[in-house]
Design a protein around this motif. Structure first.
Motif, PDB file in Angstrom:
ATOM      1  N   TRP A  50       3.291  90.318  -5.002  1.00  0.00           N
ATOM      2  CA  TRP A  50       2.496  89.130  -5.298  1.00  0.00           C
ATOM      3  C   TRP A  50       2.276  89.069  -6.797  1.00  0.00           C
ATOM      4  O   TRP A  50       1.702  89.996  -7.388  1.00  0.00           O
ATOM      5  N   LEU A  51       2.759  88.006  -7.412  1.00  0.00           N
ATOM      6  CA  LEU A  51       2.694  87.870  -8.854  1.00  0.00           C
ATOM      7  C   LEU A  51       1.720  86.769  -9.254  1.00  0.00           C
ATOM      8  O   LEU A  51       1.525  85.806  -8.515  1.00  0.00           O
ATOM      9  N   ILE A  52       1.133  86.918 -10.429  1.00  0.00           N
ATOM     10  CA  ILE A  52       0.261  85.895 -10.988  1.00  0.00           C
ATOM     11  C   ILE A  52       0.968  85.263 -12.178  1.00  0.00           C
ATOM     12  O   ILE A  52       1.558  85.964 -13.008  1.00  0.00           O
ATOM     13  N   ARG A  53       0.905  83.943 -12.242  1.00  0.00           N
ATOM     14  CA  ARG A  53       1.483  83.188 -13.351  1.00  0.00           C
ATOM     15  C   ARG A  53       0.409  82.231 -13.884  1.00  0.00           C
ATOM     16  O   ARG A  53      -0.239  81.536 -13.104  1.00  0.00           O
ATOM     17  N   VAL A  85       2.070  89.642 -15.669  1.00  0.00           N
ATOM     18  CA  VAL A  85       1.624  88.252 -15.587  1.00  0.00           C
ATOM     19  C   VAL A  85       2.501  87.401 -16.495  1.00  0.00           C
ATOM     20  O   VAL A  85       2.706  87.727 -17.667  1.00  0.00           O
ATOM     21  N   LEU A  86       3.041  86.323 -15.944  1.00  0.00           N
ATOM     22  CA  LEU A  86       3.870  85.411 -16.725  1.00  0.00           C
ATOM     23  C   LEU A  86       2.990  84.284 -17.259  1.00  0.00           C
ATOM     24  O   LEU A  86       2.239  83.658 -16.505  1.00  0.00           O
ATOM     25  N   TRP A  87       3.085  84.033 -18.557  1.00  0.00           N
ATOM     26  CA  TRP A  87       2.392  82.911 -19.193  1.00  0.00           C
ATOM     27  C   TRP A  87       3.448  81.871 -19.565  1.00  0.00           C
ATOM     28  O   TRP A  87       4.418  82.171 -20.243  1.00  0.00           O
ATOM     29  N   GLN A  88       3.243  80.644 -19.109  1.00  0.00           N
ATOM     30  CA  GLN A  88       4.271  79.640 -19.330  1.00  0.00           C
ATOM     31  C   GLN A  88       4.476  79.307 -20.803  1.00  0.00           C
ATOM     32  O   GLN A  88       5.558  78.853 -21.173  1.00  0.00           O
ATOM     33  N   HIS A  89       3.476  79.533 -21.642  1.00  0.00           N
ATOM     34  CA  HIS A  89       3.691  79.220 -23.056  1.00  0.00           C
ATOM     35  C   HIS A  89       4.758  80.120 -23.684  1.00  0.00           C
ATOM     36  O   HIS A  89       5.278  79.804 -24.752  1.00  0.00           O
ATOM     37  N   ASP A  90       5.077  81.219 -23.010  1.00  0.00           N
ATOM     38  CA  ASP A  90       6.147  82.104 -23.483  1.00  0.00           C
ATOM     39  C   ASP A  90       7.523  81.684 -22.984  1.00  0.00           C
ATOM     40  O   ASP A  90       8.528  82.330 -23.325  1.00  0.00           O
ATOM     41  N   ILE A 198      12.419  80.465  -9.916  1.00  0.00           N
ATOM     42  CA  ILE A 198      13.763  81.049  -9.872  1.00  0.00           C
ATOM     43  C   ILE A 198      13.806  82.324 -10.716  1.00  0.00           C
ATOM     44  O   ILE A 198      14.319  83.354 -10.286  1.00  0.00           O
ATOM     45  N   PHE A 199      13.254  82.263 -11.915  1.00  0.00           N
ATOM     46  CA  PHE A 199      13.260  83.409 -12.832  1.00  0.00           C
ATOM     47  C   PHE A 199      12.563  84.629 -12.223  1.00  0.00           C
ATOM     48  O   PHE A 199      13.046  85.760 -12.346  1.00  0.00           O
ATOM     49  N   GLU A 200      11.446  84.400 -11.532  1.00  0.00           N
ATOM     50  CA  GLU A 200      10.687  85.521 -10.973  1.00  0.00           C
ATOM     51  C   GLU A 200      11.167  85.930  -9.581  1.00  0.00           C
ATOM     52  O   GLU A 200      10.641  86.888  -9.005  1.00  0.00           O
ATOM     53  N   GLY A 201      12.149  85.234  -9.044  1.00  0.00           N
ATOM     54  CA  GLY A 201      12.662  85.591  -7.723  1.00  0.00           C
ATOM     55  C   GLY A 201      11.679  85.273  -6.609  1.00  0.00           C
ATOM     56  O   GLY A 201      11.614  85.993  -5.605  1.00  0.00           O
ATOM     57  N   ILE A 202      10.929  84.178  -6.757  1.00  0.00           N
ATOM     58  CA  ILE A 202       9.936  83.810  -5.746  1.00  0.00           C
ATOM     59  C   ILE A 202      10.648  83.330  -4.483  1.00  0.00           C
ATOM     60  O   ILE A 202      11.454  82.409  -4.524  1.00  0.00           O
ATOM     61  N   THR A 203      10.311  83.964  -3.358  1.00  0.00           N
ATOM     62  CA  THR A 203      10.935  83.607  -2.087  1.00  0.00           C
ATOM     63  C   THR A 203      10.016  82.787  -1.194  1.00  0.00           C
ATOM     64  O   THR A 203      10.487  82.068  -0.316  1.00  0.00           O
ATOM     65  N   ASP A 204       8.706  82.941  -1.383  1.00  0.00           N
ATOM     66  CA  ASP A 204       7.721  82.280  -0.523  1.00  0.00           C
ATOM     67  C   ASP A 204       6.589  81.728  -1.374  1.00  0.00           C
ATOM     68  O   ASP A 204       6.039  82.439  -2.224  1.00  0.00           O
ATOM     69  N   ILE A 205       6.227  80.471  -1.108  1.00  0.00           N
ATOM     70  CA  ILE A 205       5.167  79.815  -1.867  1.00  0.00           C
ATOM     71  C   ILE A 205       4.082  79.382  -0.898  1.00  0.00           C
ATOM     72  O   ILE A 205       4.322  78.612   0.028  1.00  0.00           O
ATOM     73  N   VAL A 206       2.882  79.911  -1.114  1.00  0.00           N
ATOM     74  CA  VAL A 206       1.703  79.555  -0.325  1.00  0.00           C
ATOM     75  C   VAL A 206       0.732  78.893  -1.285  1.00  0.00           C
ATOM     76  O   VAL A 206       0.301  79.497  -2.271  1.00  0.00           O
ATOM     77  N   ARG A 207       0.366  77.633  -1.015  1.00  0.00           N
ATOM     78  CA  ARG A 207      -0.461  76.879  -1.948  1.00  0.00           C
ATOM     79  C   ARG A 207      -1.179  75.758  -1.206  1.00  0.00           C
ATOM     80  O   ARG A 207      -1.010  75.584   0.007  1.00  0.00           O
ATOM     81  N   GLY A 208      -1.986  74.968  -1.936  1.00  0.00           N
ATOM     82  CA  GLY A 208      -2.794  73.930  -1.320  1.00  0.00           C
ATOM     83  C   GLY A 208      -1.985  72.758  -0.791  1.00  0.00           C
ATOM     84  O   GLY A 208      -0.904  72.425  -1.300  1.00  0.00           O
ATOM     85  N   ALA A 209      -2.528  72.107   0.230  1.00  0.00           N
ATOM     86  CA  ALA A 209      -1.831  71.006   0.901  1.00  0.00           C
ATOM     87  C   ALA A 209      -1.638  69.799   0.004  1.00  0.00           C
ATOM     88  O   ALA A 209      -0.805  68.930   0.303  1.00  0.00           O
ATOM     89  N   ASP A 210      -2.385  69.724  -1.100  1.00  0.00           N
ATOM     90  CA  ASP A 210      -2.215  68.583  -2.003  1.00  0.00           C
ATOM     91  C   ASP A 210      -0.862  68.584  -2.685  1.00  0.00           C
ATOM     92  O   ASP A 210      -0.432  67.562  -3.231  1.00  0.00           O
ATOM     93  N   LEU A 211      -0.163  69.722  -2.648  1.00  0.00           N
ATOM     94  CA  LEU A 211       1.137  69.818  -3.314  1.00  0.00           C
ATOM     95  C   LEU A 211       2.316  69.641  -2.361  1.00  0.00           C
ATOM     96  O   LEU A 211       3.470  69.724  -2.785  1.00  0.00           O
TER      97      LEU A 211
END
Length: 301
Positions: A50-53, A85-90, A198-211
């Motif tokens: 489980w990664l944080i971005r 932790v990945l920061w998008q500004h990088d 794609i870069f982080e190899g994310i296979t599963d995304i769990v997030r809010g229904a608004d998306l």
């Protein structure tokens, strides 16, 4: 023929890798905690990472120090990232490289339209509000491009959400060609989130229904970039007293620093489970993980 992400959506890709990707526009609140907890439990129940971005690519909205505050709060909640932790500004160079590749393939084009012009053109064509009418698909007529849009095919996109089931959208009719590079020069969320997943190899995304209605756009980008589509689970939103999505923009109250165990319990109940009644954060996570694994262990594999 409809484009279907059904197989990818139902079949866990291995090794499992999930993520929580908040924007640093304020402190962590109960809505974002529910998404963080669900995504972490799902990852760990599957034996995955489980990664944080921190999605900080919108400086006008970002609040200085908010990203660091979110990370500290997650640590206190017993929810550290399983990797850096990945920061998008990088990652701005990465977004630019992918954008140039899509541009070279003719998948994106410049758009000179203002928002006012888009609204007027859509209204004249009888299109729903917010749908881009394709005005600049054949060129800007000599006008300078303000934004850059992804050229959307006129076909259905289907994926299978793990809670909501099959979801189908014709992106051209529902949204139109969507922006990858904004008129202010910033990278759009749709591009950045897919490139980073794609870069982080994310296979599963769990997030809010608004998306959930964003997902077909992202499926098209995965397809254009030759990458597999992750599985998706969109959880119910935490709402305020007016029935609106709890969000920083709506003035959501930050988590209670002196009752973080209680905040975890409330988030777990929101996700449809019984209150655990744990006496420590560590005990809460052990029992919550067992409950989550029991509920979702029988999914198709």
């Amino acid at each position: 023929m409809p484009t279907s992400a059904s197989q990818e959506a139902l079949t866990p890709l291995r090794p499992y890798c999930g993520r929580f990707a908040p924007s640093p526009t304020g402190r962590l609140h109960r809505g974002s905690l529910a998404a963080a907890l669900a995504s972490r439990l799902d990852a760990h129940a599957a034996g995955g990472r489980w990664l944080i971005r921190i999605e900080d690519i919108d400086p006008p909205r970002d609040i200085p120090g908010a990203g660091e505050d979110i990370l500290r709060t997650l640590e206190r909640l017993g929810m550290p990232s399983d990797g850096p932790v990945l920061w998008q500004h990088d990652r701005l160079d990465a977004y630019a490289a992918v954008f140039e590749d899509l541009k070279a393939k003719g998948a994106v084009y410049g758009c000179a339209c203002s928002r006012k012009e888009i609204r007027a053109a859509a209204q004249a064509l009888g299109l729903p509000e917010g749908v881009y009418p394709g005005t600049c698909r054949g060129g800007t007529g000599g006008r300078e491009a303000r934004a850059w849009r992804f050229r959307v095919p006129d076909r259905d996109v289907t994926f299978v959400d793990r809670l909501a089931g099959p979801y189908t959208q014709n992106v051209e009719k529902a949204v139109g060609d969507f922006v990858l590079k904004r008129a202010d020069g910033l990278w759009a969320y749709q591009l950045a989130v897919v490139v980073d997943d794609i870069f982080e190899g994310i296979t599963d995304i769990v997030r809010g229904a608004d998306l959930i209605d964003n997902t077909p756009r992202q499926c098209l980008l995965y397809e254009a970039l030759g990458a597999p589509v992750p599985r998706y689970m969109h959880i119910p939103l935490v709402l305020n007293d007016r029935g609106e999505k709890l969000s920083k923009q709506q003035g959501a109250t930050p988590l209670a620093d002196d009752d973080l165990l209680g905040e975890l319990e409330r988030a777990f109940v929101h996700l449809g489970f019984e209150r655990i009644g744990a006496d420590s954060i560590e005990a809460f996570h052990r029992e919550a993980l067992r409950c989550w694994a029991d509920r979702f262990a029988e999914e198709p594999a």
